[in-house]
Design an enzyme around this catalytic site. Structure first.
Site, short mmCIF file in Angstrom:
data_model
loop_
_atom_site.label_atom_id
_atom_site.label_comp_id
_atom_site.label_asym_id
_atom_site.label_seq_id
_atom_site.Cartn_x
_atom_site.Cartn_y
_atom_site.Cartn_z
N ASP A 121 0.87 -1.18 0.00
CA ASP A 121 0.00 0.00 0.00
C ASP A 121 0.90 1.23 0.00
O ASP A 121 1.63 1.48 0.97
CB ASP A 121 -0.90 -0.01 1.24
N PRO A 123 1.92 5.47 -0.70
CA PRO A 123 1.32 6.80 -0.48
C PRO A 123 0.97 7.50 -1.77
O PRO A 123 1.57 7.24 -2.82
CB PRO A 123 2.40 7.56 0.30
N HIS A 125 0.71 11.11 -1.87
CA HIS A 125 1.23 12.47 -1.92
C HIS A 125 2.45 12.57 -2.84
O HIS A 125 3.27 11.64 -2.89
CB HIS A 125 1.62 12.94 -0.51
N LYS A 177 -14.95 4.54 -5.05
CA LYS A 177 -15.96 5.46 -4.51
C LYS A 177 -17.12 5.64 -5.47
O LYS A 177 -17.72 6.72 -5.57
CB LYS A 177 -15.32 6.81 -4.15
N GLY A 478 36.82 29.49 -0.13
CA GLY A 478 36.32 30.53 0.78
C GLY A 478 35.45 31.49 0.00
O GLY A 478 35.35 31.42 -1.23
N LEU A 479 34.82 32.39 0.71
CA LEU A 479 33.93 33.36 0.08
C LEU A 479 34.70 34.31 -0.83
O LEU A 479 35.91 34.48 -0.70
CB LEU A 479 33.20 34.17 1.16
N SER A 480 33.96 34.93 -1.74
CA SER A 480 34.55 35.98 -2.57
C SER A 480 35.03 37.11 -1.66
O SER A 480 34.30 37.59 -0.80
CB SER A 480 33.51 36.51 -3.55
N GLY A 481 36.30 37.52 -1.84
CA GLY A 481 36.86 38.58 -1.00
C GLY A 481 37.53 38.06 0.26
O GLY A 481 38.01 38.85 1.08
N SER A 552 34.36 27.48 -4.93
CA SER A 552 33.90 26.08 -4.81
C SER A 552 32.97 25.92 -3.61
O SER A 552 33.34 25.32 -2.61
CB SER A 552 35.08 25.11 -4.73
#
Length: 646
Positions: A121, A123, A125, A177, A478-481, A552
């Site tokens: 049985d 689901p 959704h 039904k 790492g982040l930009s800057g 990255s």
């Protein structure tokens, strides 16, 4: 065949009435019954759990204590007034009962005088489509429910398509039904006609429509007196008689090796389950990937040796010849071997919350074989409402596509349409270990199999020794800057002063040439890092110390980059700088543009950055200036003897 567990009370009653011989006859008859595996599927609230509950109830497979508990739960959670709410027999999770929905797959066993059944049985959704696919993967027949009031929905179409995709060849359209539309023949015919047009595009061998009321039992196990206009079978009559035999014995012999059985020095066998075909003592078989032939010496089981093993048997096979075989190898019919390939085409049902992007690395499991893999190309995805083929660069949750797959080591498989067990595979997220896709292999990409790695006399080690250094990739993230490129530039300058041979790959510079065709969407960023990883590997093969400075942002891409190198060839440097500090620096004005909405998909603003969890080197630039940070990296390399200073 799965043997049923006979009811003890039934056996006792037979013994008391007719004696032990009758019990033996009864058990033999039970074991001779065929077993049908089927699932119920369809949209939310179409009555799947109620239908299975009705089958169990009418076939008398509910014990008295379960009935008492069901009556209690029906008063607490039921939706049928004073009547038993049969759906609660299947909805075992508290959340399911409270919400009146099915979340997980519920498996139940029942039997009639003619057949045994295992029903899943599933689901309805959309977010639980993966669970529905799980139930469909082992089913031979699908009962697709449609609410007679609502007719065919998008989820009806999706589930019908998935059933066809997963190799189910027999379908029952249960127009449920029907009582809520007054048992109206016209309402039933509208659904039947609409679905017949839809089913014509699928590969179902049979499609049988049945009007029924799961709640009241009409046409479930007993013909309804309220639908005299219908003269077809009841649901249980159809399930008892439908011929779904896929004849695995007629297919070529296949047995994936699950483990090498070596209890002592005198015995070496290969254990597994025969997936298809038969194998006999004295047969010549093939080890698929190595293409080595051998003769079957013995077929060993706990109960003694067999002359022949058939599909479904769990056995240990010993060979007359000594051949290197390990878990994941596939033993096969010598004259009809499976495909063996590094690349193949497949249908893919994506089940991950995060989207699929070509180039991203996953774990692929096919039987007992486990390899790393990536989707090299999405050929097209399929619109489940119109079944059109659409161009796509990524796949979202519950989307279905035809793709090309590349694996790190060749795998043995059969086309899913020919052998479901040998053609099915799953993809697993390498970080979360979640199953993110179900796949059905189609065919080998032959051209890819004709491309082989050419070995040269001058190797990476020879090139590195000439330079008196050990090649390594130093990966700055790492982040930009954050200062990645600044620190990497100082490190390269110092290495060159020490007599090292280096090369720098910088994110901005690479996008002027090699990656000029890529943007900044997540899909493009995945491909950006994949290409840079491969270029880094080529430079490392040249014996160089390679410095890679890229944001990255995603862990899985950095892990994929790491995995193509040996353990000591990859050093991850996390340039740890807060976004506030990066914005304060903002030399290029990028953060200001991102905040203003001019730059889209900017890391740290509207695109995530996933910091490393275990980098080899972490640099906090708020407390360590660039020159000092570079010296820390040089010291790390010196201590591990990556070069001999001049």
């Amino acid at each position: 065949m799965i043997a049923s567990v006979p009811n003890k009370t039934t056996c006792s009653n037979i013994a008391a009435t007719n004696g032990p011989a009758a019990v033996a006859a009864y058990l033999e008859a039970e074991n001779k019954k065929s077993t049908l595996r089927f699932l119920t599927c369809g949209s939310v609230d179409d009555g799947k759990s109620t239908l299975v509950g009705r089958l169990l109830y009418d076939c008398k497979h509910i014990y008295d204590d379960h009935l008492f508990a069901l009556a209690r739960e029906s008063r607490r959670h039921g939706t049928t007034g004073e009547e038993l709410d049969l759906a609660l027999l299947l909805d075992g999770l508290e959340a399911e009962r409270e919400q009146g929905i099915t979340i997980d797959v519920a498996y139940r066993f029942f039997a009639t005088d003619k057949r045994k059944f295992i029903v899943a049985d599933t689901p309805g959704h959309v977010q639980y489509t993966r669970n529905m696919a799980t139930g469909a993967s082992t089913a031979e027949l699908a009962v697709l429910l449609v609410d007679a009031r609502r007719g065919i929905t998008i989820q009806t179409r999706r589930h019908a398509f998935i059933c066809s995709l997963l190799g189910i060849r027999h379908l029952v359209l249960a127009v449920n039904k029907i009582d809520l539309v007054g048992f109206d023949q016209r309402a039933y015919e509208l659904v039947e006609t609409g679905f017949s047009a839809l089913a014509a595009s699928f590969n179902f061998e049979s499609c049988t429509a049945i009007p029924l009321s799961a709640r009241h039992g009409d046409n479930v196990t007993v013909s309804s007196l309220r639908m005299l206009w219908y003269n077809g079978p009841t649901l249980i009559e159809h399930l008892e008689t439908v011929d779904v035999e896929n004849r695995p014995l007629g297919k070529p012999f296949r047995m994936p090796v699950q483990w090498v059985n070596r209890p002592d020095l005198d015995f070496r066998g290969f254990s597994g389950t025969v997936l298809s075909g038969t194998v006999s003592r004295g047969d010549t078989i093939l080890v698929a990937k190595s293409e080595k032939y051998a003769t079957v010496a013995r077929i060993v089981t706990y109960d003694g040796d067999l002359v022949e093993a058939v599909a479904g048997d769990s056995v240990t096979i010993t060979l007359a010849e000594e051949i290197d075989i390990s878990r994941g190898d596939v033993l096969a019919t010598a004259s009809r071997p499976p495909e063996v390939a590094h690349q193949f085409a497949a249908q893919l049902l994506w089940m991950g919350e995060k989207s699929l992007f070509p180039g991203r690395s996953y774990i692929l499991k096919c039987g007992t074989q486990t390899v790393t893999a990536n989707i090299t190309e999405i050929k097209y995805k399929i619109d489940v409402t119109s079944f059109e083929r659409l161009a796509a660069r990524e796949l979202g949750l519950n989307e279905i596509a035809f793709v090309n797959v590349a694996v790190s080591d060749a795998i043995a498989f059969d086309a899913y349409a020919e052998n479901r067990k040998m053609g099915a595979f799953i993809l697993i997220d390498r970080l979360s270990n979640e199953t993110v896709a179900a796949g059905m292999a189609d065919f080998t990409l032959c051209r890819a199999n004709n491309v082989h790695w050419h070995a040269f006399d001058v190797t990476k080690d020879i090139r590195a020794n000439l330079k008196r250094q050990r090649p390594v990739v130093i990966w700055f993230t790492g982040l930009s800057g954050s200062g990645k490129s600044t620190i990497a530039n100082i490190v390269e300058r110092e290495l060159c002063a020490l007599g090292c041979h280096t090369y720098m790959l910088d994110g901005d510079n690479v996008r002027h040439g090699l990656n000029r065709d890529l943007g900044f969407t997540e899909a493009d960023r995945v491909e950006n890092i994949r290409r840079v990883s491969e270029v880094s590997k080529l430079l490392l093969d040249a014996g160089l110390i390679v410095l890679v400075s890229f944001i990255s942002p995603f862990r899985i891409e950095r892990q994929a980059a790491r995995d193509i190198f040996q353990d000591d060839e990859f050093v991850e440097v996390f340039v740890d700088t807060t976004i506030e500090e990066c914005e304060r620096r903002d030399v290029k004005g990028l953060y200001a543009k991102a905040r203003a909405g001019v730059l889209k998909n900017f890391t740290g603003i509207d695109s995530p950055y996933e910091p490393p969890t275990k980098p080899e080197i972490a640099i906090a630039t708020s407390t360590m200036p660039a020159e000092k940070s570079a010296k820390a990296i040089i010291r790390y390399l010196t201590e591990r003897s990556y070069f001999d200073p001049i």
